[in-house]
Design a protein around this motif. Structure first.
Motif, PDB file in Angstrom:
ATOM      1  N   SER A 192       0.862  -1.170  -0.017  1.00 35.78           N
ATOM      2  CA  SER A 192      -0.042   0.065  -0.123  1.00 35.78           C
ATOM      3  C   SER A 192       0.815   1.173  -0.032  1.00 35.78           C
ATOM      4  CB  SER A 192      -1.018  -0.155   1.268  1.00 35.78           C
ATOM      5  OG  SER A 192      -1.975  -0.910   1.170  1.00 35.78           O
ATOM      6  N   PHE A 193       2.098   1.400   0.571  1.00 32.76           N
ATOM      7  CA  PHE A 193       2.890   2.199   0.701  1.00 32.76           C
ATOM      8  C   PHE A 193       3.745   2.451  -0.483  1.00 32.76           C
ATOM      9  CE2 PHE A 193       2.555   0.916   5.241  1.00 32.76           C
ATOM     10  CZ  PHE A 193       1.745   2.150   5.611  1.00 32.76           C
ATOM     11  N   LEU A 194       4.288   1.202  -0.941  1.00 32.99           N
ATOM     12  CA  LEU A 194       5.090   1.113  -2.068  1.00 32.99           C
ATOM     13  C   LEU A 194       4.565   1.308  -3.445  1.00 32.99           C
ATOM     14  CD1 LEU A 194       8.099   0.337  -1.779  1.00 32.99           C
ATOM     15  CD2 LEU A 194       7.612  -2.226  -2.408  1.00 32.99           C
ATOM     16  N   ASN A 195       3.327   0.945  -3.583  1.00 38.78           N
ATOM     17  CA  ASN A 195       2.664   1.280  -5.020  1.00 38.78           C
ATOM     18  C   ASN A 195       2.799   2.421  -5.225  1.00 38.78           C
ATOM     19  OD1 ASN A 195       1.913  -0.261  -6.845  1.00 38.78           O
ATOM     20  ND2 ASN A 195      -0.048  -1.208  -6.085  1.00 38.78           N
ATOM     21  N   PRO A 196       2.008   3.644  -4.712  1.00 43.02           N
ATOM     22  CA  PRO A 196       2.204   4.926  -5.050  1.00 43.02           C
ATOM     23  C   PRO A 196       3.408   5.358  -5.390  1.00 43.02           C
ATOM     24  CG  PRO A 196       1.322   4.738  -2.962  1.00 43.02           C
ATOM     25  CD  PRO A 196       1.377   3.360  -3.387  1.00 43.02           C
ATOM     26  N   LEU A 197       4.493   5.012  -4.529  1.00 44.13           N
ATOM     27  CA  LEU A 197       5.926   5.355  -4.672  1.00 44.13           C
ATOM     28  C   LEU A 197       6.286   5.027  -5.917  1.00 44.13           C
ATOM     29  CD1 LEU A 197       7.604   5.030  -1.288  1.00 44.13           C
ATOM     30  CD2 LEU A 197       6.966   7.055  -2.629  1.00 44.13           C
ATOM     31  N   LEU A 198       6.171   3.860  -6.381  1.00 41.83           N
ATOM     32  CA  LEU A 198       6.846   3.332  -7.579  1.00 41.83           C
ATOM     33  C   LEU A 198       6.004   3.844  -8.906  1.00 41.83           C
ATOM     34  CD1 LEU A 198       7.289  -0.482  -6.705  1.00 41.83           C
ATOM     35  CD2 LEU A 198       9.010   1.520  -6.819  1.00 41.83           C
ATOM     36  N   MET A 199       4.700   4.002  -8.535  1.00 45.68           N
ATOM     37  CA  MET A 199       3.979   4.805  -9.624  1.00 45.68           C
ATOM     38  C   MET A 199       4.671   6.108 -10.007  1.00 45.68           C
ATOM     39  SD  MET A 199       1.570   3.206 -10.965  1.00 45.68           S
ATOM     40  CE  MET A 199       0.213   4.303 -11.511  1.00 45.68           C
ATOM     41  N   MET A 200       4.804   6.815  -8.814  1.00 45.99           N
ATOM     42  CA  MET A 200       5.295   8.289  -8.747  1.00 45.99           C
ATOM     43  C   MET A 200       6.538   8.185  -9.711  1.00 45.99           C
ATOM     44  SD  MET A 200       6.298  10.966  -6.212  1.00 45.99           S
ATOM     45  CE  MET A 200       7.879  10.389  -6.294  1.00 45.99           C
ATOM     46  N   VAL A 201       7.541   7.123  -9.148  1.00 43.23           N
ATOM     47  CA  VAL A 201       8.852   7.307  -9.860  1.00 43.23           C
ATOM     48  C   VAL A 201       8.669   7.034 -11.427  1.00 43.23           C
ATOM     49  CG1 VAL A 201      10.898   6.076  -9.994  1.00 43.23           C
ATOM     50  CG2 VAL A 201       9.811   6.460  -7.738  1.00 43.23           C
ATOM     51  N   VAL A 202       7.887   6.112 -11.724  1.00 43.53           N
ATOM     52  CA  VAL A 202       7.783   5.968 -13.039  1.00 43.53           C
ATOM     53  C   VAL A 202       7.086   7.133 -13.806  1.00 43.53           C
ATOM     54  CG1 VAL A 202       6.525   4.492 -14.809  1.00 43.53           C
ATOM     55  CG2 VAL A 202       7.494   3.373 -12.890  1.00 43.53           C
ATOM     56  N   GLN A 203       6.168   7.604 -13.386  1.00 38.75           N
ATOM     57  CA  GLN A 203       5.311   8.730 -14.089  1.00 38.75           C
ATOM     58  C   GLN A 203       6.343   9.933 -14.091  1.00 38.75           C
ATOM     59  OE1 GLN A 203       1.545   9.182 -14.692  1.00 38.75           O
ATOM     60  NE2 GLN A 203       0.857   7.119 -13.761  1.00 38.75           N
ATOM     61  N   TYR A 204       6.996  10.284 -12.929  1.00 40.01           N
ATOM     62  CA  TYR A 204       7.677  11.169 -12.940  1.00 40.01           C
ATOM     63  C   TYR A 204       8.874  11.275 -13.953  1.00 40.01           C
ATOM     64  CZ  TYR A 204      10.798  15.071 -10.936  1.00 40.01           C
ATOM     65  OH  TYR A 204      11.345  16.246 -10.765  1.00 40.01           O
ATOM     66  N   PRO A 257       2.941   7.588   2.319  1.00 43.23           N
ATOM     67  CA  PRO A 257       4.073   7.883   1.545  1.00 43.23           C
ATOM     68  C   PRO A 257       3.839   9.455   0.901  1.00 43.23           C
ATOM     69  CG  PRO A 257       2.745   6.253   0.536  1.00 43.23           C
ATOM     70  CD  PRO A 257       2.181   6.425   1.922  1.00 43.23           C
ATOM     71  N   LEU A 258       2.706   9.859   0.461  1.00 45.00           N
ATOM     72  CA  LEU A 258       2.631  11.140   0.090  1.00 45.00           C
ATOM     73  C   LEU A 258       2.920  12.345   0.859  1.00 45.00           C
ATOM     74  CD1 LEU A 258       1.376  13.029  -2.168  1.00 45.00           C
ATOM     75  CD2 LEU A 258      -0.646  12.964  -0.982  1.00 45.00           C
ATOM     76  N   LEU A 259       2.767  12.066   2.040  1.00 47.98           N
ATOM     77  CA  LEU A 259       3.207  13.122   3.007  1.00 47.98           C
ATOM     78  C   LEU A 259       4.647  13.109   3.327  1.00 47.98           C
ATOM     79  CD1 LEU A 259       0.381  13.219   5.600  1.00 47.98           C
ATOM     80  CD2 LEU A 259       0.940  15.066   4.020  1.00 47.98           C
ATOM     81  N   LEU A 260       5.151  11.786   3.256  1.00 51.18           N
ATOM     82  CA  LEU A 260       6.661  11.610   3.443  1.00 51.18           C
ATOM     83  C   LEU A 260       7.348  12.199   2.222  1.00 51.18           C
ATOM     84  CD1 LEU A 260       7.340  10.202   6.145  1.00 51.18           C
ATOM     85  CD2 LEU A 260       8.159   8.193   4.528  1.00 51.18           C
ATOM     86  N   VAL A 261       7.089  11.916   1.172  1.00 46.21           N
ATOM     87  CA  VAL A 261       7.691  12.309  -0.001  1.00 46.21           C
ATOM     88  C   VAL A 261       7.793  13.973  -0.171  1.00 46.21           C
ATOM     89  CG1 VAL A 261       7.706  12.431  -2.391  1.00 46.21           C
ATOM     90  CG2 VAL A 261       7.488  10.561  -1.432  1.00 46.21           C
ATOM     91  N   THR A 262       6.524  14.537   0.550  1.00 44.23           N
ATOM     92  CA  THR A 262       6.198  15.983   0.481  1.00 44.23           C
ATOM     93  C   THR A 262       7.539  16.412   1.528  1.00 44.23           C
ATOM     94  OG1 THR A 262       4.412  15.492   0.203  1.00 44.23           O
ATOM     95  CG2 THR A 262       4.908  17.744   0.597  1.00 44.23           C
ATOM     96  N   LEU A 263       7.351  15.948   2.574  1.00 36.85           N
ATOM     97  CA  LEU A 263       8.366  16.217   3.661  1.00 36.85           C
ATOM     98  C   LEU A 263       9.849  16.245   3.069  1.00 36.85           C
ATOM     99  CD1 LEU A 263       7.502  17.239   6.290  1.00 36.85           C
ATOM    100  CD2 LEU A 263       8.251  14.933   7.218  1.00 36.85           C
ATOM    101  N   ILE A 264      10.202  15.271   2.385  1.00 33.50           N
ATOM    102  CA  ILE A 264      11.411  15.127   2.019  1.00 33.50           C
ATOM    103  C   ILE A 264      11.846  16.039   0.860  1.00 33.50           C
ATOM    104  CG2 ILE A 264      13.193  13.243   0.769  1.00 33.50           C
ATOM    105  CD1 ILE A 264      11.681  11.122   2.341  1.00 33.50           C
ATOM    106  N   TYR A 265      11.093  16.018   0.066  1.00 34.24           N
ATOM    107  CA  TYR A 265      11.090  16.963  -1.201  1.00 34.24           C
ATOM    108  C   TYR A 265      11.459  18.544  -0.777  1.00 34.24           C
ATOM    109  CZ  TYR A 265       9.635  19.687  -5.301  1.00 34.24           C
ATOM    110  OH  TYR A 265       9.558  20.531  -6.147  1.00 34.24           O
ATOM    111  N   GLY A 266      10.502  18.768   0.310  1.00 36.05           N
ATOM    112  CA  GLY A 266      10.505  20.114   1.098  1.00 36.05           C
ATOM    113  C   GLY A 266      12.022  20.502   1.648  1.00 36.05           C
TER     114      GLY A 266
END
Lengths: 343, 238
Positions: A109-121, A195-204
Motif C-alpha cells: 500500500s505504501f510502495l505502490n504509489p511510490l513506484l507509480m510516482m517514480v515511473v510517471q515522474y 508515502p505522499l506526506l513523506l515524499v512531500t516532507l523529504i522534497y521540501g
C-alpha cells in the motif's frame, strides 16, 4: 435480540464533541493558513453554522427516539448497530485477501504509489515539460487520489455479482456489499497518504522553493471522507448496473481511462487556459465540472499551497459527494429487488 | 410465527437471457424481446405456529426452494407477503459465505457474521464450534486445503450453534462421515425439540414422518394439501 447496544445519547454527544474539537483544533492551529486563504473569517461562521445544524438534528433524533417516531437518522444508526460486526468482517476479509499471498503484504500500500510516482515522474518530467511548481508533488497527489478512486470503483463494480452465492442464500441488506468493498479498498487510499506526506516532507527539505507541510494537513481527512462518500455513490451505481449488463465492466475500463485524462493529473490546467482552439475550451469546461478535479485540487491546495481551499470548493465537493451518494443509492434501491433474478 | 399470505412469484424468462446492452438494443429493435411468464408459486397460503416442525414436500420444480427463499427474505414475492416473528437462520446451502483463502477460524467469524450472530456470541461459542466440527489444528489452515467433508462439518457446526427461533432447512441433513452424520442428525433433533420453529424441505418421506408435525405438499406452485404428517404422506405416496 439485544436492542440498545448503542446508547443514542452517547453517540450524539460523541459525534458532536468530536466535530467540535476537530473544528476548533483546525481553526486554532491552522488559523494562519485559513486567514491567508480566501475563506478567512468565513471559516468560523461556517463552522458555527454547521455545529448549530448538527446540534439541532441531534436534538431532533433524541426526540424521535423518545417518542418512538420513525426517522431516517435513527434507522441508519440502528442498521449500523445491527450490521457493524458483519461490515467489520467483510472489510477485514477483503483487506486480508488482497495481500494474503504476497511477501511484502500491507507494505505494498505504501510502495505502490511510490513506484507509480517514480515511473510517471521519470516519464513526464523528461518527455514533456510542464510549467508547474513542485511538479513531482503535484503529480503524486493526483495519482494517489485518482488511483484510490479508481481502485474503489473497480472493487465495487463486482460487489454484487461477486457475492452472488451469498445473496441467493442468506438475507443480508444488499447495500452492505458495495459499501464494504469501497471501504476496504479505501483503506489503501488512506494508507497511501503516508508515502505522499513523506515524499512531500523529504522534497521540501531538499528544495530551495520552500515547500513545507503546514497545519493545513489537518484538513486531509475532510478531503478523503468527501472522496470516499462520492465513491460509495459510484459503487452503488456501478454495482447495480453491472448486475443487469455485464458490459459495464468493459465500458467502465474505457470510461475510467477517459476520466483520468479529463482530470488534470499529469498536466497542469494552465496549459488549457492559455489555448485558443475549440477543443481546449470544451475540455476546460469538462474539467471544471469534473468532480475529481475538485477533489484533487482540494488536496493539492492543502499539500502544495499549504492552505485551506476556498469555501466554494468545500461546497462543490460536498455537493458532488452527497449528490452522487443520493443518486447511486436511489438507483440501487430501485433495482435491488431484481438482483436475485439476474445473478 | 410465520404467515404466508397469498404469495405468488412470477419469473420473467426472455427467450435468451439478455445480459448486455448491445443485445438489449438489437433485440428490442427487432421486436424480439419476448418474455415467457412463469409462475413458480401461485396464491400460496399457510400459517406456521410457534414450535411446529413443518415439512415441505413436492416434486422437482414444485416451488419448494422458492418458497423457502421468500420466507427467508432473500426474494421478494411478486404479490402477497410473508409475516414472520423472530430471527431466522436459513440453512439453504451450507458454507455459502466461505472464503477459501481465509483460515477456518477466520471463516467461523465471517460466516457467523453473515448469519447474523453477534461478536460476543461468536467469541463465547468459538470453542464449542471447533469441538463440534472435530477439526482440531486444521482450523488454522486456509480452508481451500480442506476436504469437502471437513468444509461441510465446519459449515454445519457454525450454522447450528445458535438456537434460532425459526430454522429453515433445505435438505442438508447428511454431511460428513457416518459418525458425523449421526451427530448432526442428533443436533437437528435437539434443535427441533427445543421449541424452534422449523421449515424443512426433504424428498425423504422417512425423515419427514420422523420429524414433522405437519406437512405442506406443493404441486406446480400451489398448495395441494396442508395437513397432518400421516395424512399428507399417505396421500403423496399414491
Amino acid at each position: 435480540m439485544k436492542r440498545n447496544k448503542y446508547d443514542l445519547k452517547k453517540i450524539c454527544a460523541g459525534v458532536f464533541g468530536f466535530c467540535l474539537i476537530y473544528g476548533i483544533l483546525i481553526i486554532l492551529i491552522a488559523w494562519k493558513q485559513i486567514q491567508a486563504s480566501q475563506i478567512g473569517r468565513g471559516a468560523v461562521y461556517g463552522f458555527v453554522l454547521l455545529m448549530v445544524i448538527l446540534a439541532g438534528y441531534m436534538m431532533h433524533l433524541l426526540q424521535c427516539d423518545k417518542t418512538g417516531k420513525p426517522s431516517k437518522g435513527l434507522y441508519l444508526i440502528h442498521t449500523v448497530e445491527k450490521y457493524q460486526f458483519l461490515i467489520e468482517q467483510l472489510v477485514s476479509r477483503d483487506f486480508k485477501i488482497k495481500y494474503k499471498r504476497s511477501v511484502l503484504g500491507v507494505f505494498w500500500s505504501f510502495l505502490n504509489p511510490l513506484l507509480m510516482m517514480v515511473v510517471q515522474y521519470m516519464v513526464f518530467s523528461n518527455l514533456m515539460r510542464f510549467q508547474q511548481d513542485h511538479y513531482s508533488i503535484y503529480l503524486l497527489t493526483g495519482i494517489v487520489m485518482f488511483s484510490g478512486f479508481n481502485d474503489c470503483c473497480n472493487q465495487a463494480l463486482r460487489a454484487i455479482i461477486g457475492n452472488a452465492s451469498l445473496i441467493t442464500k442468506v438475507y443480508v441488506p444488499k447495500y452492505i456489499y458495495p459499501i464494504t468493498k469501497v471501504l476496504s479498498a479505501s483503506i489503501n487510499l488512506v494508507l497511501s497518504m503516508v508515502p505522499l506526506l513523506l515524499v512531500t516532507l523529504i522534497y521540501g527539505l531538499g528544495n530551495a522553493d520552500h515547500l513545507y507541510l503546514t497545519w493545513a494537513v489537518l484538513l486531509i481527512p475532510i478531503a478523503l471522507v468527501l472522496l470516499i462518500i462520492f465513491t460509495i455513490g459510484m459503487g452503488f451505481l456501478l454495482s447495480s448496473l453491472m448486475v443487469f449488463f455485464h458490459d459495464v465492466e468493459f465500458l467502465w475500463g474505457v470510461l475510467s481511462t477517459m476520466w483520468m485524462y479529463a482530470t488534470p493529473i499529469i498536466y497542469p490546467i494552465s496549459i488549457l487556459e492559455g489555448a485558443d482552439n475549440l477543443l481546449s475550451k470544451v475540455t476546460l469546461k469538462v474539467i471544471r465540472v469534473n468532480p475529481l478535479y475538485h477533489y484533487i485540487e482540494f488536496m493539492r491546495s492543502i499539500i502544495i499551497s499549504g492552505c485551506s481551499p476556498a469555501l466554494r470548493e468545500y461546497v462543490i465537493c460536498a455537493a458532488w459527494s452527497f449528490g452522487m451518494l443520493a443518486f447511486g443509492a436511489f438507483v440501487f434501491k430501485k433495482t435491488q429487488d431484481k438482483f436475485i433474478l439476474y445473478i | 410465527m410465520i404467515q404466508v399470505q397469498d404469495v405468488s412469484m412470477r419469473f420473467k424468462m426472455s427467450n435468451d437471457k439478455i445480459t448486455s446492452i448491445k443485445e438489449l438494443v438489437t433485440q428490442t429493435l427487432r421486436g424480439k424481446v419476448q418474455y415467457n411468464e412463469f409462475w413458480a408459486l401461485h396464491d400460496v397460503n399457510f400459517e406456521v405456529k410457534k414450535g411446529e416442525v413443518i415439512g415441505i414436500i413436492g416434486r422437482n420444480g414444485a416451488g419448494k426452494s422458492t418458497i423457502l427463499k421468500i420466507i427467508s427474505g432473500i426474494m421478494k414475492p411478486t404479490t402477497g407477503n410473508v409475516v414472520r416473528y423472530g430471527n431466522i437462520v436459513p440453512m439453504l446451502e451450507l458454507g455459502s459465505g466461505f472464503d477459501y483463502d481465509l483460515t477456518g477460524r477466520e471463516n467461523i467469524f465471517l460466516n457467523g457474521a453473515i448469519l447474523g450472530y453477534s461478536k460476543e456470541f461468536l467469541y463465547e461459542k468459538y470453542d464449542e464450534i471447533l469441538a463440534f466440527s472435530e477439526l482440531g489444528d486444521f482450523i488454522h489452515m486456509p480452508i481451500r486445503n480442506y476436504s469437502s467433508g471437513m468444509l461441510m462439518r465446519l459449515a454445519f457446526s457454525i450454522a447450528t450453534v445458535v438456537n434460532p427461533e425459526i430454522l429453515i432447512v433445505d435438505e442438508i441433513l447428511s454431511v460428513g462421515d457416518e459418525n458425523f452424520q449421526e451427530k448432526s442428525h442428533a443436533r437437528m433433533l435437539e434443535l427441533m425439540s427445543g421449541g424452534t420453529t422449523v421449515l424443512f424441505v426433504s424428498h425423504s418421506l422417512k425423515q419427514i414422518r420422523e420429524m414433522c408435525n405437519r406437512v405442506v405438499w406443493l404441486d406446480g406452485g400451489t398448495v395441494r394439501m396442508f395437513d397432518d404428517v400421516e395424512t399428507v404422506c399417505d396421500a403423496y405416496k399414491l
